[in-house]
Design a protein around this motif. Structure first.
Motif, PDB file in Angstrom:
ATOM      1  N   LYS A   1       0.991  -1.181  -0.142  1.00  0.00           N
ATOM      2  CA  LYS A   1       0.023   0.006  -0.042  1.00  0.00           C
ATOM      3  C   LYS A   1       0.880   1.319  -0.115  1.00  0.00           C
ATOM      4  O   LYS A   1       0.561   2.188  -0.727  1.00  0.00           O
ATOM      5  CB  LYS A   1      -0.960   0.007   1.275  1.00  0.00           C
ATOM      6  N   LYS A   2       1.841   1.098   0.980  1.00  0.00           N
ATOM      7  CA  LYS A   2       2.816   2.190   0.997  1.00  0.00           C
ATOM      8  C   LYS A   2       3.656   2.587  -0.592  1.00  0.00           C
ATOM      9  O   LYS A   2       3.867   3.720  -0.883  1.00  0.00           O
ATOM     10  CB  LYS A   2       3.999   1.857   2.101  1.00  0.00           C
ATOM     11  N   ASP A   3       3.812   1.607  -1.149  1.00  0.00           N
ATOM     12  CA  ASP A   3       4.452   1.584  -2.607  1.00  0.00           C
ATOM     13  C   ASP A   3       3.452   1.872  -3.552  1.00  0.00           C
ATOM     14  O   ASP A   3       4.081   1.733  -4.952  1.00  0.00           O
ATOM     15  CB  ASP A   3       5.216   0.202  -2.998  1.00  0.00           C
ATOM     16  N   ASP A   4       2.157   2.166  -3.443  1.00  0.00           N
ATOM     17  CA  ASP A   4       1.287   2.359  -4.304  1.00  0.00           C
ATOM     18  C   ASP A   4       0.970   1.294  -5.188  1.00  0.00           C
ATOM     19  O   ASP A   4       0.736   1.400  -6.517  1.00  0.00           O
ATOM     20  CB  ASP A   4       1.399   3.771  -4.954  1.00  0.00           C
ATOM     21  N   LYS A   5       0.963  -0.234  -4.906  1.00  0.00           N
ATOM     22  CA  LYS A   5       0.909  -1.124  -5.705  1.00  0.00           C
ATOM     23  C   LYS A   5      -0.538  -1.731  -5.319  1.00  0.00           C
ATOM     24  O   LYS A   5      -1.004  -2.707  -6.183  1.00  0.00           O
ATOM     25  CB  LYS A   5       1.865  -2.119  -5.390  1.00  0.00           C
TER      26      LYS A   5
ATOM     27  N   ILE B   1     -10.586  -1.103  -1.260  1.00  0.00           N
ATOM     28  CA  ILE B   1     -11.959  -0.521  -2.354  1.00  0.00           C
ATOM     29  C   ILE B   1     -12.892  -0.928  -1.123  1.00  0.00           C
ATOM     30  O   ILE B   1     -13.087  -2.160  -0.889  1.00  0.00           O
ATOM     31  CB  ILE B   1     -12.274  -0.815  -3.208  1.00  0.00           C
ATOM     32  N   GLY B   2     -13.514  -0.015  -0.231  1.00  0.00           N
ATOM     33  CA  GLY B   2     -14.553  -0.438   0.703  1.00  0.00           C
ATOM     34  C   GLY B   2     -14.203  -0.779   2.143  1.00  0.00           C
ATOM     35  O   GLY B   2     -12.991  -0.806   2.187  1.00  0.00           O
ATOM     36  N   PRO B   3     -14.823  -1.098   2.993  1.00  0.00           N
ATOM     37  CA  PRO B   3     -14.414  -1.317   4.465  1.00  0.00           C
ATOM     38  C   PRO B   3     -13.621  -2.794   4.679  1.00  0.00           C
ATOM     39  O   PRO B   3     -13.620  -3.551   3.670  1.00  0.00           O
ATOM     40  CB  PRO B   3     -16.012  -1.476   5.110  1.00  0.00           C
ATOM     41  N   ALA B   4     -13.206  -2.905   5.510  1.00  0.00           N
ATOM     42  CA  ALA B   4     -12.364  -4.167   6.016  1.00  0.00           C
ATOM     43  C   ALA B   4     -13.359  -5.472   5.673  1.00  0.00           C
ATOM     44  O   ALA B   4     -12.766  -6.488   5.026  1.00  0.00           O
ATOM     45  CB  ALA B   4     -11.985  -4.281   7.398  1.00  0.00           C
ATOM     46  N   LYS B   5     -14.432  -5.207   6.301  1.00  0.00           N
ATOM     47  CA  LYS B   5     -15.305  -6.450   5.893  1.00  0.00           C
ATOM     48  C   LYS B   5     -16.448  -6.231   4.870  1.00  0.00           C
ATOM     49  O   LYS B   5     -17.176  -5.014   4.880  1.00  0.00           O
ATOM     50  CB  LYS B   5     -16.314  -6.837   7.307  1.00  0.00           C
ATOM     51  N   GLY B   6     -16.461  -6.923   3.711  1.00  0.00           N
ATOM     52  CA  GLY B   6     -17.124  -6.864   2.747  1.00  0.00           C
ATOM     53  C   GLY B   6     -16.523  -5.974   1.779  1.00  0.00           C
ATOM     54  O   GLY B   6     -17.132  -5.604   0.476  1.00  0.00           O
ATOM     55  N   GLY B   7     -15.183  -5.490   1.762  1.00  0.00           N
ATOM     56  CA  GLY B   7     -14.675  -4.696   0.716  1.00  0.00           C
ATOM     57  C   GLY B   7     -13.810  -5.797  -0.220  1.00  0.00           C
ATOM     58  O   GLY B   7     -13.934  -6.878  -0.047  1.00  0.00           O
ATOM     59  N   TYR B   8     -13.058  -5.033  -0.809  1.00  0.00           N
ATOM     60  CA  TYR B   8     -12.093  -5.978  -1.855  1.00  0.00           C
ATOM     61  C   TYR B   8     -10.725  -5.213  -1.970  1.00  0.00           C
ATOM     62  O   TYR B   8     -10.594  -4.174  -1.808  1.00  0.00           O
ATOM     63  CB  TYR B   8     -12.693  -6.501  -3.028  1.00  0.00           C
ATOM     64  N   TRP B   9      -9.858  -5.944  -2.800  1.00  0.00           N
ATOM     65  CA  TRP B   9      -8.443  -5.214  -3.086  1.00  0.00           C
ATOM     66  C   TRP B   9      -8.296  -5.135  -4.520  1.00  0.00           C
ATOM     67  O   TRP B   9      -8.900  -5.719  -5.353  1.00  0.00           O
ATOM     68  CB  TRP B   9      -7.185  -6.303  -2.401  1.00  0.00           C
ATOM     69  N   ARG B  10      -7.600  -4.075  -4.648  1.00  0.00           N
ATOM     70  CA  ARG B  10      -7.329  -3.549  -6.173  1.00  0.00           C
ATOM     71  C   ARG B  10      -5.742  -3.582  -6.364  1.00  0.00           C
ATOM     72  O   ARG B  10      -5.235  -2.919  -5.714  1.00  0.00           O
ATOM     73  CB  ARG B  10      -8.091  -2.247  -6.579  1.00  0.00           C
ATOM     74  N   VAL B  11      -5.258  -4.529  -7.253  1.00  0.00           N
ATOM     75  CA  VAL B  11      -4.073  -4.453  -7.586  1.00  0.00           C
ATOM     76  C   VAL B  11      -3.789  -3.222  -8.584  1.00  0.00           C
ATOM     77  O   VAL B  11      -4.405  -3.238  -9.678  1.00  0.00           O
ATOM     78  CB  VAL B  11      -3.358  -5.691  -8.108  1.00  0.00           C
ATOM     79  N   LYS B  12      -2.709  -2.345  -8.268  1.00  0.00           N
ATOM     80  CA  LYS B  12      -2.519  -1.132  -9.232  1.00  0.00           C
ATOM     81  C   LYS B  12      -1.631  -1.462 -10.428  1.00  0.00           C
ATOM     82  O   LYS B  12      -0.652  -2.485 -10.044  1.00  0.00           O
ATOM     83  CB  LYS B  12      -2.130  -0.088  -8.382  1.00  0.00           C
TER      84      LYS B  12
END
Length: 457
Positions: A438-442, A446-457
């Motif tokens: 996350k720090k490296d902006d990679k 998206i969304g909350p901890a529960k119910g959200g999801y990850w996006r790879v940049k």
């Protein structure tokens, strides 16, 4: 193959290697060394952080070495005798604590006792051993296997030996009482013949003796097109599984001289070798776990429970070292010519694929499971070709990603716990990697901890 310490550190934490920035608390240190001694041995390197940076130690080296020896003596039972030494890398001093696989297993935390304090190494993590695992460690210390032990709950007269007799007849060998004793299919106690677990397994008499096969749509487990579960004797399971696989692989034609030869996209002899390997070496002592065969658009995957037997490492297995978890099953399969020679299975798979000009199988130990993956070389049917193309392009882009990002890209809703299990690292290590990405902006959430999801940049 021998790697120096710098090369081992560059490869990262594993079944046989753990890093600590500084001297861990006594219990933490003891758990790691106990897990190494119960599994495949290993090294604890003090002065290296989770990102593999060599920091060195700040405390007095010799005082630290004495402290480690004292902790091990106080906390571990039976006694462990680690090798504690210094190494200098990048002009910094590291303390290395090396433990070899012990011969008095199980090793455990003295104050917790055997049942609660036994730890084993799964991937790069230490796990508390279940009672089933503890019994397996005890058998290994006595050089016994589960399948050699008597199955007291069943009378020999209850068993139909026909499948086994027929298998021996097919190779021109009689199966009489003397042969059954020498193969430890039966054992005598107080003048009575009893079947061993090995005989019960060969005849498919336990619920865990099964192979589950599935053909999935695409490259994930989300939707299956066909699935079968095979039980009964092991020889029938092997035959039915081969038929299932053939039904879902493509044939490719080749003109040799004036004749056309049709061969499967993955050579069947290599697949058969992998299936025999799974059947012979899997863990049968733990009920509720079976062999799984998954066929996807891009690969064929064979997963067997139990990881590599008796604490050997993947590198050792790749170089032909053979350790037999199931001595009865192995002897019978060797007698029936399913096995050519000990330790040759992986090499034969690779050789067969090389001769057929197909990719070599990928082998990996994930936690307490052993995985063999064959890459499929033929495309699927025309109506799936566009979908396949997009899947392939996303897959190719993920090949260059670090393992954690590749897993997230394939499943954006994957949990930290699932990542920890897939990668064989601690939850803390997963959190650190995610924070860095996350720090490296990679990576972004998206969304909350529960119910959200990850996006790879």
């Amino acid at each position: 193959m021998h790697f120096n310490l710098q090369q081992q550190i560059d490869a990262g934490e594993s079944k046989t290697l753990e890093f600590k920035r500084q001297l861990p608390k006594g219990e933490q240190l003891a758990k790691t060394l106990i897990a190494f001694a119960n599994t495949a041995g290993g090294k604890l390197v003090i002065g290296v952080d989770d990102q593999r940076q060599i920091l060195g130690i700040e405390d007095d080296e010799f005082e630290m070495m004495d402290k480690i020896a004292s902790m091990v003596h106080e906390l571990c039972q039976p006694s462990l005798m680690p090798s504690i030494y210094l190494e200098t890398l990048q002009n910094k001093t590291l303390v290395v604590v090396q433990v070899f696989r012990g011969n008095q297993m199980p090793y455990f935390l003295k104050y917790q006792g055997r049942d609660q304090g036994t730890y084993v190494r799964l991937g790069a993590t230490n796990r508390q051993a279940s009672l089933v695992m503890i019994h397996e460690l005890e058998r290994q210390a006595l050089n016994q296997s589960f399948d050699e032990q008597i199955a007291w709950q069943t009378a020999l007269s209850e068993l139909d030996l026909t499948p086994l007799i027929q298998a021996f007849e097919q190779v021109g060998k009689p199966l009489n009482d003397a042969k059954m004793r020498s193969l430890k299919l039966i054992r005598q106690q107080d003048g009575i013949d009893y079947p061993t677990h090995g005989l019960m397994i060969l005849l498919g008499r336990y619920e865990q003796v099964a192979i589950k096969c599935a053909r999935f749509k695409g490259t994930a487990m989300t939707l299956f097109l066909d699935k079968k579960e095979y039980t009964g004797d092991l020889f029938n399971q092997l035959e039915q599984t081969e038929i299932f696989i053939k039904n879902h692989l493509h044939l490719r034609g080749e003109i040799l001289g004036l004749q056309r030869t049709d061969t499967f996209e993955i050579p069947m002899p290599a697949i058969r070798e992998a299936l025999v390997n799974a059947i012979v070496h899997r863990d049968y002592s733990n009920s509720g776990r079976d062999i799984k065969v998954g066929i996807y658009d891009d690969l064929l995957n064979i997963v067997s429970p139990g990881g590599l037997p008796n604490g050997i490492t993947l590198d050792e297995a790749m170089h032909g070292r053979s350790e037999i978890r199931n001595k009865v099953i192995a002897r019978v399969f060797k007698e029936l010519d399913f096995i050519e020679q000990w330790g040759s299975g992986i090499a034969r798979m690779q050789q067969i694929c090389q001769q057929a000009d197909t990719p070599a199988p990928r082998l990996k130990e994930t936690g307490d499971f052993f995985d063999i993956e064959f890459v499929r070389t033929e495309t699927t049917s025309q109506d799936e070709s566009s979908e396949k193309s997009s899947e392939k392009s996303s897959e190719k882009s993920s090949e260059k990603l670090p393992p954690i990002l590749a897993l997230i890209q394939s499943n954006p809703k994957i949990s930290a716990k699932a990542l920890s299990e897939e990668l064989g690292i601690t939850s803390r290590a997963v959190e650190k990697q995610i924070a860095q990405l996350k720090k490296d902006d990679k990576l972004e959430r998206i969304g909350p901890a529960k119910g959200g999801y990850w996006r790879v940049k």
